[in-house]
Enzyme design. Sequence first.
Site, PDB file in Angstrom:
ATOM      1  N   ASP A   1      -2.147 -17.816   4.661  1.00 40.82           N
ATOM      2  CA  ASP A   1      -3.107 -16.886   5.242  1.00 40.82           C
ATOM      3  C   ASP A   1      -2.811 -16.641   6.709  1.00 40.82           C
ATOM      4  O   ASP A   1      -1.935 -17.254   7.299  1.00 40.82           O
ATOM      5  CB  ASP A   1      -4.542 -17.419   5.066  1.00 40.82           C
ATOM      6  CG  ASP A   1      -4.643 -18.929   5.252  1.00 40.82           C
ATOM      7  OD1 ASP A   1      -3.925 -19.470   6.114  1.00 40.82           O
ATOM      8  OD2 ASP A   1      -5.450 -19.565   4.547  1.00 40.82           O
TER       9      ASP A   1
ATOM     10  N   ASN B   1     -16.912 -26.133   1.786  1.00 44.59           N
ATOM     11  CA  ASN B   1     -17.628 -25.318   0.797  1.00 44.59           C
ATOM     12  C   ASN B   1     -16.773 -25.030  -0.430  1.00 44.59           C
ATOM     13  O   ASN B   1     -17.141 -24.198  -1.262  1.00 44.59           O
ATOM     14  CB  ASN B   1     -18.123 -24.005   1.422  1.00 44.59           C
ATOM     15  CG  ASN B   1     -16.980 -23.120   1.915  1.00 44.59           C
ATOM     16  OD1 ASN B   1     -15.800 -23.460   1.786  1.00 44.59           O
ATOM     17  ND2 ASN B   1     -17.322 -21.977   2.497  1.00 44.59           N
TER      18      ASN B   1
ATOM     19  N   HIS C   1     -13.638 -23.812  -0.472  1.00 40.80           N
ATOM     20  CA  HIS C   1     -12.657 -22.728  -0.395  1.00 40.80           C
ATOM     21  C   HIS C   1     -11.238 -23.288  -0.315  1.00 40.80           C
ATOM     22  O   HIS C   1     -11.007 -24.394   0.174  1.00 40.80           O
ATOM     23  CB  HIS C   1     -12.952 -21.793   0.785  1.00 40.80           C
ATOM     24  CG  HIS C   1     -12.557 -22.315   2.135  1.00 40.80           C
ATOM     25  ND1 HIS C   1     -13.462 -22.718   3.080  1.00 40.80           N
ATOM     26  CD2 HIS C   1     -11.335 -22.473   2.720  1.00 40.80           C
ATOM     27  CE1 HIS C   1     -12.836 -23.100   4.177  1.00 40.80           C
ATOM     28  NE2 HIS C   1     -11.534 -22.970   3.981  1.00 40.80           N
TER      29      HIS C   1
END
Length: 257
Positions: A65, A134, A136
Amino acid sequence: MDILIRSDAEGVAAAAADILADYARRGATLGLATGSTPLGTYQELIRLYEAGEVSFADSTAFLLDEYVGLTPEHEQSYHHTIRHEFTAHVDFDDSRVHSPDGTAADPWVAAQEYEQAIIDHGGIDVQLLGIGTNGHIAFNEPGAALNGPTHVDTLQPQTIADNSRFFDRPEDVPIHVLTQGLGTIQRAGHLLLLATGEGKADAIAALAEGPLTTMCPASVLQSHPRATVIVDEAAASKLHHRDYHRFVEENKLPRKN
């Protein structure tokens, strides 16, 4: 999936480095992650390189990313970070270390181009992953499409808060990112996810023992034909079947990467 439990973060890093080094020795394509969790693994890979035990000269890398709006020279861009933390310290050909273009005039086009570049290259052999509190992976936040391609995403407040430690102020954290999608990640031949610390325990339990759901993007590892999760005791603390995972590892037939 294979779940390997190590006593501490150093053990996690050593186990992950052994797997990645084996791929590098065969000139494989490596999917690289940034963040604090992989740092120990990269340091161990650098040590192995300096000891003459592994070379990356024949390998190619694709990053997971990138922040939208950060130049490659920005110290918090992942283009800069992976070089600063790893590839510049070994014999990686810099032209073969690829990342999404966070400065593209049209980030949606940049996402499509990055997706196609991975496909045209023939895919990723082993993909290194971290996991957010969370659930991800990469920057696929809860609710992400389970089979989505590389895309533009908006970070959730929790992820911005988690990443603010790398910036001078929380408001300096970009809120938009380019990220490999869950579908892109699942096309890799081998998924290698690392987690350390009690703060990741809930996410690891959801990944390994909860339902496969968009609310825990990392749960897609449950459907992958070859996924390895390496955690320390703290990150494994909420796994109901951690003793079984230890038993399986101790009695598993050896398998070549």
